[in-house]
Design an enzyme around this catalytic site. Structure first.
Site, PDB file in Angstrom:
ATOM      1  N   ASP A  17       0.831  -1.211   0.000  1.00  0.00           N
ATOM      2  CA  ASP A  17       0.000   0.000   0.000  1.00  0.00           C
ATOM      3  C   ASP A  17       0.864   1.259   0.000  1.00  0.00           C
ATOM      4  O   ASP A  17       1.980   1.264   0.524  1.00  0.00           O
ATOM      5  CB  ASP A  17      -0.916  -0.025   1.237  1.00  0.00           C
ATOM      6  CG  ASP A  17      -2.088   0.942   1.106  1.00  0.00           C
ATOM      7  OD1 ASP A  17      -2.363   1.405  -0.025  1.00  0.00           O
ATOM      8  OD2 ASP A  17      -2.725   1.242   2.135  1.00  0.00           O
ATOM      9  N   ASN A  65     -10.986  -2.655  -5.557  1.00  0.00           N
ATOM     10  CA  ASN A  65     -10.182  -1.725  -6.363  1.00  0.00           C
ATOM     11  C   ASN A  65     -10.802  -1.406  -7.737  1.00  0.00           C
ATOM     12  O   ASN A  65     -10.423  -0.418  -8.371  1.00  0.00           O
ATOM     13  CB  ASN A  65      -8.749  -2.235  -6.544  1.00  0.00           C
ATOM     14  CG  ASN A  65      -7.897  -2.164  -5.282  1.00  0.00           C
ATOM     15  OD1 ASN A  65      -7.016  -2.990  -5.060  1.00  0.00           O
ATOM     16  ND2 ASN A  65      -8.146  -1.172  -4.419  1.00  0.00           N
TER      17      ASN A  65
HETATM   18  C1  IPE Z   1      -5.486  -2.862  -0.213  1.00  0.00           C
HETATM   19  O1  IPE Z   1      -5.131  -1.531  -0.374  1.00  0.00           O
HETATM   20  C2  IPE Z   1      -5.511  -3.554  -1.535  1.00  0.00           C
HETATM   21  C3  IPE Z   1      -4.214  -3.788  -2.163  1.00  0.00           C
HETATM   22  C4  IPE Z   1      -3.056  -3.507  -1.636  1.00  0.00           C
HETATM   23  C5  IPE Z   1      -4.273  -4.414  -3.471  1.00  0.00           C
HETATM   24  P1  IPE Z   1      -6.233  -0.392  -0.556  1.00  0.00           P
HETATM   25  O2  IPE Z   1      -5.495   0.879  -0.685  1.00  0.00           O
HETATM   26  O3  IPE Z   1      -7.166  -0.736  -1.655  1.00  0.00           O
HETATM   27  O4  IPE Z   1      -7.034  -0.481   0.834  1.00  0.00           O
HETATM   28  P2  IPE Z   1      -7.840   0.632   1.618  1.00  0.00           P
HETATM   29  O5  IPE Z   1      -8.805   1.229   0.645  1.00  0.00           O
HETATM   30  O6  IPE Z   1      -6.845   1.638   2.106  1.00  0.00           O
HETATM   31  O7  IPE Z   1      -8.493  -0.080   2.748  1.00  0.00           O
HETATM   32  C1  IPE Z   2      -1.579   0.181  -3.384  1.00  0.00           C
HETATM   33  O1  IPE Z   2      -1.356   1.547  -3.414  1.00  0.00           O
HETATM   34  C2  IPE Z   2      -1.788  -0.399  -4.757  1.00  0.00           C
HETATM   35  C3  IPE Z   2      -3.154  -0.908  -5.002  1.00  0.00           C
HETATM   36  C4  IPE Z   2      -4.146  -0.886  -4.159  1.00  0.00           C
HETATM   37  C5  IPE Z   2      -3.397  -1.464  -6.324  1.00  0.00           C
HETATM   38  P1  IPE Z   2      -2.551   2.595  -3.383  1.00  0.00           P
HETATM   39  O2  IPE Z   2      -2.899   2.935  -4.787  1.00  0.00           O
HETATM   40  O3  IPE Z   2      -3.680   2.086  -2.568  1.00  0.00           O
HETATM   41  O4  IPE Z   2      -1.857   3.834  -2.677  1.00  0.00           O
HETATM   42  P2  IPE Z   2      -2.538   4.867  -1.698  1.00  0.00           P
HETATM   43  O5  IPE Z   2      -3.142   4.092  -0.571  1.00  0.00           O
HETATM   44  O6  IPE Z   2      -3.565   5.615  -2.493  1.00  0.00           O
HETATM   45  O7  IPE Z   2      -1.398   5.730  -1.246  1.00  0.00           O
HETATM   46 MG    MG Z   3      -4.127   2.307  -0.594  1.00  0.00          MG
END
Ligand code: IPE
Ligand code: IPE
Ligand code: MG
Length: 245
Positions: A17, A65
């Site tokens: 993340d 997602n």
């Molecule tokens: C969790 O991260 C999903 C992945 C790392 C693929 P998200 O960024 O989607 O989760 P939330 O929305 O912060 O809970």
């Molecule tokens: C994790 O990074 C990747 C996926 C969930 C695919 P994020 O895209 O969730 O990054 P933040 O949480 O917005 O910083």
């Molecule tokens: Mg995220």
């Protein structure tokens, strides 16, 4: 003293993340963060193998997602396609088997084709396994498992009076994969976000503020060292799990 190797987790699962925030801090588009995140994926697959971690699960795309902006979802699918295209050779070279968990049938066809090719090319490797969680959600996994279980009961393959977790868990996506010993989440968020809820019942958790694109081999080694210092008790007492000599 237990040898250090005895404390290496068999299975490490990572909630990758912070790509978006990494990009935002640099005034770059979110997809740049994902691009950099792919580089981290490469180095951490390497690190896990070097440390002798047998199973590495990476949460790459959740069922939730899909609700992100269309261009970000499309960009992520393109990156995944590119990653698989480039990475399959490396997996073969390093003898790493590829598996997936999640409703992969919901992924774009190009990705499914590449996944099938990569799985086929690496299916015979037994030392190290990389598991990509794609279109994964723990709640959809339970629904899929319950449906499979019900079908097995209806066809007489499953005894409905067998109430063991072992029998039920055979219907999870992770049927042939041991439970994660260590779950790492980057980016400072301290939540599970629908990841391996059942399988993490007794996992150790590490939450690090480091954003995924900045997560290094050193951070990974530090997480393993932290894990090695913990005592896992599984409901028992300390005296039971580590009897005094
Ligand atoms: C969790 O991260 C999903 C992945 C790392 C693929 P998200 O960024 O989607 O989760 P939330 O929305 O912060 O809970
Ligand atoms: C994790 O990074 C990747 C996926 C969930 C695919 P994020 O895209 O969730 O990054 P933040 O949480 O917005 O910083
Ligand atoms: Mg995220």
């Amino acid at each position: 003293m237990t040898p250090a190797s005895a404390k290496i987790p068999t299975h490490v699962a990572i909630i990758m993340d912070g790509n978006g925030r990494w990009a935002k801090q640099r005034k770059l588009p979110r997809i740049e963060g994902h691009r950099r995140g792919v580089e981290t994926v490469r180095s951490i697959i390497d690190a896990a193998r070097e440390h002798g971690v047998k199973y590495l699960t990476l949460y790459a795309f959740s069922v939730e997602n899909w609700k992100r902006p269309e261009d970000e979802v499309a960009g992520l699918m393109t990156l995944l396609d590119y990653f698989l295209k480039r990475e399959t050779k490396t997996l073969v070279k390093n003898k790493v088997r590829l598996l997936t968990i999640g409703r992969t049938e919901g992924m774009p066809e190009t990705v499914r084709t590449r996944l099938a090719e990569a799985k086929k090319a690496t299916a015979h490797f037994t030392g190290h396994t990389l598991i990509l969680a794609l279109n994964y959600g723990a709640r959809t996994e339970i629904i899929d498992a319950a449906r499979a279980y019900a079908k097995a009961v209806a066809s007489g393959k499953q005894n409905p009076d067998d109430d063991s977790w072992e029998s039920f868990s055979r219907h999870l996506y992770t049927a042939d994969i041991p439970d994660p010993d260590l779950v790492i989440r980057t980016s400072g968020e301290t939540r599970i976000s629908n990841f391996l809820l059942m399988q993490s019942a007794y996992a150790e958790f590490i939450f690090t503020p480091v954003l995924w694109p900045d997560f290094s081999k050193e951070e990974f080694a530090a997480a393993l060292a932290n894990y090695a210092s913990r005592e896992r008790r599984y409901g028992l007492t300390s005296e039971q799990v580590a009897p005094a000599k």
